[in-house]
Design a protein around this motif. Sequence first.
Motif, PDB file in Angstrom:
ATOM      1  N   UNK A   1       0.884  -1.157   0.000  1.00 17.03           N
ATOM      2  CA  UNK A   1       0.000   0.000   0.000  1.00 17.03           C
ATOM      3  C   UNK A   1       0.922   1.207   0.000  1.00 17.03           C
ATOM      4  N   UNK A   2       0.774   2.060  -1.027  1.00 17.66           N
ATOM      5  CA  UNK A   2       1.696   3.180  -1.205  1.00 17.66           C
ATOM      6  C   UNK A   2       0.959   4.465  -1.563  1.00 17.66           C
ATOM      7  N   UNK A   3       1.631   5.579  -1.307  1.00 22.92           N
ATOM      8  CA  UNK A   3       1.178   6.894  -1.763  1.00 22.92           C
ATOM      9  C   UNK A   3       2.149   7.332  -2.852  1.00 22.92           C
ATOM     10  N   UNK A   4       1.769   7.227  -4.135  1.00 26.46           N
ATOM     11  CA  UNK A   4       2.671   7.601  -5.214  1.00 26.46           C
ATOM     12  C   UNK A   4       3.046   9.087  -5.154  1.00 26.46           C
ATOM     13  N   UNK A   5       4.331   9.364  -5.347  1.00 27.73           N
ATOM     14  CA  UNK A   5       4.840  10.734  -5.347  1.00 27.73           C
ATOM     15  C   UNK A   5       5.118  11.189  -6.779  1.00 27.73           C
ATOM     16  N   UNK A   6       5.780  10.316  -7.569  1.00 27.00           N
ATOM     17  CA  UNK A   6       6.041  10.630  -8.972  1.00 27.00           C
ATOM     18  C   UNK A   6       6.351   9.346  -9.730  1.00 27.00           C
ATOM     19  N   UNK A   7       6.130   9.444 -11.051  1.00 25.82           N
ATOM     20  CA  UNK A   7       6.464   8.359 -11.961  1.00 25.82           C
ATOM     21  C   UNK A   7       7.333   8.966 -13.048  1.00 25.82           C
TER      22      UNK A   7
ATOM     23  N   UNK B   1      11.213   8.045 -15.511  1.00 20.41           N
ATOM     24  CA  UNK B   1      12.386   7.219 -15.762  1.00 20.41           C
ATOM     25  C   UNK B   1      12.188   5.752 -15.465  1.00 20.41           C
ATOM     26  N   UNK B   2      10.964   5.253 -15.633  1.00 22.76           N
ATOM     27  CA  UNK B   2      10.699   3.850 -15.373  1.00 22.76           C
ATOM     28  C   UNK B   2      10.623   3.489 -13.902  1.00 22.76           C
ATOM     29  N   UNK B   3      10.546   4.491 -13.043  1.00 24.52           N
ATOM     30  CA  UNK B   3      10.502   4.269 -11.592  1.00 24.52           C
ATOM     31  C   UNK B   3       9.278   4.942 -10.978  1.00 24.52           C
ATOM     32  N   UNK B   4       8.671   4.252 -10.044  1.00 24.70           N
ATOM     33  CA  UNK B   4       7.624   4.839  -9.210  1.00 24.70           C
ATOM     34  C   UNK B   4       8.272   5.219  -7.889  1.00 24.70           C
ATOM     35  N   UNK B   5       8.199   6.479  -7.538  1.00 20.26           N
ATOM     36  CA  UNK B   5       8.641   6.926  -6.218  1.00 20.26           C
ATOM     37  C   UNK B   5       7.386   7.048  -5.380  1.00 20.26           C
ATOM     38  N   UNK B   6       7.361   6.356  -4.240  1.00 20.83           N
ATOM     39  CA  UNK B   6       6.143   6.326  -3.432  1.00 20.83           C
ATOM     40  C   UNK B   6       6.471   6.162  -1.958  1.00 20.83           C
ATOM     41  N   UNK B   7       5.580   6.685  -1.129  1.00 26.88           N
ATOM     42  CA  UNK B   7       5.670   6.471   0.317  1.00 26.88           C
ATOM     43  C   UNK B   7       5.070   5.100   0.593  1.00 26.88           C
ATOM     44  N   UNK B   8       5.866   4.203   1.140  1.00 31.01           N
ATOM     45  CA  UNK B   8       5.447   2.840   1.429  1.00 31.01           C
ATOM     46  C   UNK B   8       4.904   2.783   2.846  1.00 31.01           C
ATOM     47  N   UNK B   9       3.653   2.411   2.988  1.00 27.40           N
ATOM     48  CA  UNK B   9       3.015   2.364   4.310  1.00 27.40           C
ATOM     49  C   UNK B   9       3.622   1.293   5.199  1.00 27.40           C
TER      50      UNK B   9
ATOM     51  N   UNK C   1       6.947   0.071   5.233  1.00 27.66           N
ATOM     52  CA  UNK C   1       8.270   0.425   5.756  1.00 27.66           C
ATOM     53  C   UNK C   1       8.310   1.833   6.334  1.00 27.66           C
ATOM     54  N   UNK C   2       7.248   2.590   6.080  1.00 31.78           N
ATOM     55  CA  UNK C   2       7.158   3.982   6.515  1.00 31.78           C
ATOM     56  C   UNK C   2       8.353   4.798   6.030  1.00 31.78           C
ATOM     57  N   UNK C   3       8.674   4.617   4.735  1.00 28.80           N
ATOM     58  CA  UNK C   3       9.716   5.409   4.100  1.00 28.80           C
ATOM     59  C   UNK C   3       9.430   5.494   2.608  1.00 28.80           C
ATOM     60  N   UNK C   4      10.073   6.464   1.972  1.00 29.64           N
ATOM     61  CA  UNK C   4       9.921   6.614   0.537  1.00 29.64           C
ATOM     62  C   UNK C   4      10.759   5.550  -0.160  1.00 29.64           C
ATOM     63  N   UNK C   5      10.160   4.898  -1.167  1.00 27.92           N
ATOM     64  CA  UNK C   5      10.845   3.823  -1.877  1.00 27.92           C
ATOM     65  C   UNK C   5      10.685   3.990  -3.372  1.00 27.92           C
ATOM     66  N   UNK C   6      11.567   3.333  -4.100  1.00 31.70           N
ATOM     67  CA  UNK C   6      11.480   3.289  -5.556  1.00 31.70           C
ATOM     68  C   UNK C   6      11.012   1.898  -5.968  1.00 31.70           C
ATOM     69  N   UNK C   7      10.099   1.848  -6.927  1.00 27.42           N
ATOM     70  CA  UNK C   7       9.611   0.593  -7.480  1.00 27.42           C
ATOM     71  C   UNK C   7       9.807   0.655  -8.991  1.00 27.42           C
ATOM     72  N   UNK C   8      10.400  -0.362  -9.577  1.00 21.16           N
ATOM     73  CA  UNK C   8      10.553  -0.430 -11.034  1.00 21.16           C
ATOM     74  C   UNK C   8       9.167  -0.649 -11.650  1.00 21.16           C
ATOM     75  N   UNK C   9       8.777   0.253 -12.520  1.00 23.85           N
ATOM     76  CA  UNK C   9       7.438   0.199 -13.098  1.00 23.85           C
ATOM     77  C   UNK C   9       7.227  -1.103 -13.876  1.00 23.85           C
ATOM     78  N   UNK C  10       8.251  -1.604 -14.539  1.00 22.91           N
ATOM     79  CA  UNK C  10       8.078  -2.830 -15.329  1.00 22.91           C
ATOM     80  C   UNK C  10       7.806  -4.057 -14.463  1.00 22.91           C
ATOM     81  N   UNK C  11       8.037  -3.946 -13.158  1.00 26.03           N
ATOM     82  CA  UNK C  11       7.772  -5.071 -12.244  1.00 26.03           C
ATOM     83  C   UNK C  11       6.371  -4.982 -11.612  1.00 26.03           C
TER      84      UNK C  11
END
Length: 103
Positions: free
Chosen positions: A68-74, A76-84, A86-96
């Motif tokens: 469960x995340x709060x997306x910040x931006x998409x 360069x093929x990356x989703x930057x989101x606040x991860x509920x 881990x309670x930290x901002x994380x990067x997720x590869x969009x292709x995954x």
Amino acid sequence: MSAVVTAVRAGDRAAESRPTPTPGERAGTPAGPTNPAAALTTLREAVEARATVRIAYVDNHGSYLERVVDPVRVEGGQLTAWDHRSEEQRLFAVHRITAVDAV
């Protein structure tokens, strides 16, 4: 101990947001977009609306995970989101990312 409580609560939020499977649908499989274009559209809309979403993705080991995340931006093929969880901002590869559902 607080990290454990945070992880459990994030898991509870993900479980509560999971739709009830229809007959023939595998339990635990998110019902959201499964093609990359639809997932990107949903993620970009969530960024603009500052909405929380549940993403399903495949990690580096081939394991299916949900967050469960709060997306910040998409970009360069990356989703930057606040991860509920881990309670930290994380990067997720969009292709995954295999599915995106509104929470």
